[in-house]
Design a protein around this motif. Sequence first.
Motif, mmCIF file in Angstrom:
data_model
loop_
_atom_site.group_PDB
_atom_site.id
_atom_site.type_symbol
_atom_site.label_atom_id
_atom_site.label_comp_id
_atom_site.label_asym_id
_atom_site.label_seq_id
_atom_site.Cartn_x
_atom_site.Cartn_y
_atom_site.Cartn_z
ATOM 1 N N ASP A 157 0.970 -1.127 -0.110
ATOM 2 C CA ASP A 157 0.039 0.008 0.230
ATOM 3 C C ASP A 157 0.918 1.033 -0.011
ATOM 4 N N PRO A 212 2.653 5.013 -1.015
ATOM 5 C CA PRO A 212 1.995 6.507 -1.289
ATOM 6 C C PRO A 212 1.628 6.420 -2.788
ATOM 7 N N PHE A 256 10.132 5.494 -8.962
ATOM 8 C CA PHE A 256 10.278 5.050 -7.766
ATOM 9 C C PHE A 256 9.521 3.868 -7.529
ATOM 10 N N GLN A 262 -3.907 4.197 7.645
ATOM 11 C CA GLN A 262 -4.382 2.766 8.271
ATOM 12 C C GLN A 262 -5.485 2.085 7.403
ATOM 13 N N PRO A 272 6.358 -4.447 2.008
ATOM 14 C CA PRO A 272 7.338 -3.589 2.124
ATOM 15 C C PRO A 272 6.888 -2.045 2.242
HETATM 16 C C1 LIG Z 1 -0.044 4.284 2.574
HETATM 17 S S1 LIG Z 1 1.004 3.812 3.959
HETATM 18 C C2 LIG Z 1 0.856 2.158 4.459
HETATM 19 C C3 LIG Z 1 -0.316 2.148 5.468
HETATM 20 C C4 LIG Z 1 -0.596 0.668 5.662
HETATM 21 N N1 LIG Z 1 -1.102 -0.195 4.833
HETATM 22 C C5 LIG Z 1 -1.528 0.543 6.971
HETATM 23 O O1 LIG Z 1 -2.534 0.041 6.974
HETATM 24 O O2 LIG Z 1 -0.885 1.048 8.121
HETATM 25 C C6 LIG Z 1 2.569 3.894 3.190
HETATM 26 C C7 LIG Z 1 3.858 3.713 4.078
HETATM 27 O O3 LIG Z 1 5.058 3.459 3.150
HETATM 28 C C8 LIG Z 1 6.046 4.077 3.855
HETATM 29 N N2 LIG Z 1 7.116 4.321 2.764
HETATM 30 C C9 LIG Z 1 7.221 5.297 1.952
HETATM 31 N N3 LIG Z 1 8.442 5.278 1.204
HETATM 32 C C10 LIG Z 1 8.909 4.221 1.752
HETATM 33 C C11 LIG Z 1 10.168 3.602 1.245
HETATM 34 N N4 LIG Z 1 10.702 3.997 0.286
HETATM 35 N N5 LIG Z 1 10.587 2.369 2.116
HETATM 36 C C12 LIG Z 1 9.688 1.857 2.990
HETATM 37 N N6 LIG Z 1 8.551 2.490 3.247
HETATM 38 C C13 LIG Z 1 8.175 3.366 2.737
HETATM 39 C C14 LIG Z 1 5.457 5.295 4.472
HETATM 40 O O4 LIG Z 1 6.442 5.572 5.694
HETATM 41 C C15 LIG Z 1 4.194 4.846 5.016
HETATM 42 O O5 LIG Z 1 4.002 4.313 6.331
#
Ligand SMILES: C[S@@+](CC[C@H](N)C(=O)[O-])C[C@H]1O[C@@H](n2cnc3c(N)ncnc32)[C@H](O)[C@@H]1O
Length: 503
Positions: free
Chosen positions: A28, A30, A112, A263, A286
């Motif tokens: 999930d 960004p 990305f 979340q 991931p």
């Molecule tokens: C949309 S949220 C995920 C929410 C999750 N599904 C939940 O229910 O809590 C996206 C997450 O990706 C993380 N994120 C963004 N870029 C990332 C990267 N390059 N490596 C690891 N995590 C990353 C962010 O910190 C964020 O917590």
Amino acid sequence: MKNTLHFGDNLNVMHEMPSESYHLCYLDPPFNSGRNYNIFLANSKAQKKAFGDIWHWDDTAIATRDAITHYNGRHPELIDVMENVSECLHGFDTILKSSGRHGDSMRAYLTFMAPRLAEIYRLLKPTGSIYLHCDPHASHYLKCLLDVIFRPENFRNELTWFKGYRGTPRKNRYQQEHETILFYSKTNAYTWNNIFSEYKDPDLKRYNKVDSEGNRYALVKRQRTNGEVYYGKTYPRGKLQGDVIEIPVLASTSKERLGYPTQKPLALLERIIKASSNPGDTVFDPFCGCGTTIDAAHGLNRHWVGIDLTVLALEPMERRLQERHGLQANRDYHIEGYPTTHQDAVLLAEQSPNDFANWAVTRLGLSPTPNSNDGGFDGTGKMLLWENRHVAETEQQKLPVIAEVKSGRSLTPNQVRAFRTAMQDQGAAIGIFVTLHPVTRGMRNLAEAEGFFEHNNKRYPRLQFWQINDSYFTDGTILVSLPWQIDERLKASPHHDSQSTLF
Ligand SMILES: C[S@@+](CC[C@H](N)C(=O)[O-])C[C@H]1O[C@@H](n2cnc3c(N)ncnc32)[C@H](O)[C@@H]1O
């Protein structure tokens, strides 16, 4: 496999993982929604966002594109995949080149995502599946990338998560009530379990018969092709789950909520995990955020591995694992890449300065800037100076705070001068210059010349230093002086002992 949470950029972490490790991957990421999540409020009730979702075609994007085009073959099974991905990205360039800034932002986002999707392909077992959660901003491009990496014949479903509508209605278009989850398998021989949607007749009144094994059933009138009428047994299993999954988005009052902005509901992840894995399998997320996938996987007796960039995510994750499953970090599962001693912090800074900078700024309650080398600062956020329930949050007085992280021993007044310029550019009320080693007298002199920020008859130095030292790891001390609301929060737990008030 040992259940593990990794802290760091998932691309770096995935590079090191052995191929064919996981049975199922849900991600999930960004969405390229254009929303900026980089606001952090001081008030513990108003704990906020962990990351930004705004992408730029910058040096990082160019370097990533270059690494895809000239893939070094570290994992030979990805050589062909990367070649195809590279061509696909060139195709996107053609489509997006006339869309100016928005086109560049989308190109950066897809650049990305592309190598990360390729790594996930490598990490999946031949029977494995991927579920990519996205929204309409980029789902069509992501589907093309998945077609290129997983091949079109392994496309299984485009799931619609019908979440309902919450928030301020939009007046000039339809309300967005769904998100999309793209489901691909790695091969044709993939794990699959039929899922039945919940039965809508909870009192099961029509199932008034009981078979020899004690199961309730109903006799339903049916007709054969020759017209003959008969009565067939129907059991109350609900109907086979369709590609529209109807689960309401978490309400702000939901007990499940941990305060993490994106979340997802546990029920959504449970459905996916049950369909595409078996007990004992390993589920991988991931971009695991506050750990919904991890929590669901554990509850369903699967092993799990999660990665997230920000420690703001790891803290609520630990809390939920403790509260819901009685799990304790370093006893029941590993945490990798998260400094718990000064020596760890030095090591992290040497191995991955970006991850270190992200970790350090999130200790201050700030959000990492998307590209830590850009603009002369690594973290940003806003201080809420006073709170009045009757005044809209947007109208309350918030002052920008920025932070710069320097992990090396070589510390010079010029670095402070550059930071001072960044503070001016950003209109920062207070700037925090974070180091692992002592700063020089010359640096202090420059900081003192910046004077004070005054609030409620108190003075706070505008440019402050925070040297991360042993006392931070033993008792959480962060020696910076900020207005009381932020002070309160900064006294929160320094590391993963699950008591942080950030969430
Ligand atoms: C949309 S949220 C995920 C929410 C999750 N599904 C939940 O229910 O809590 C996206 C997450 O990706 C993380 N994120 C963004 N870029 C990332 C990267 N390059 N490596 C690891 N995590 C990353 C962010 O910190 C964020 O917590």
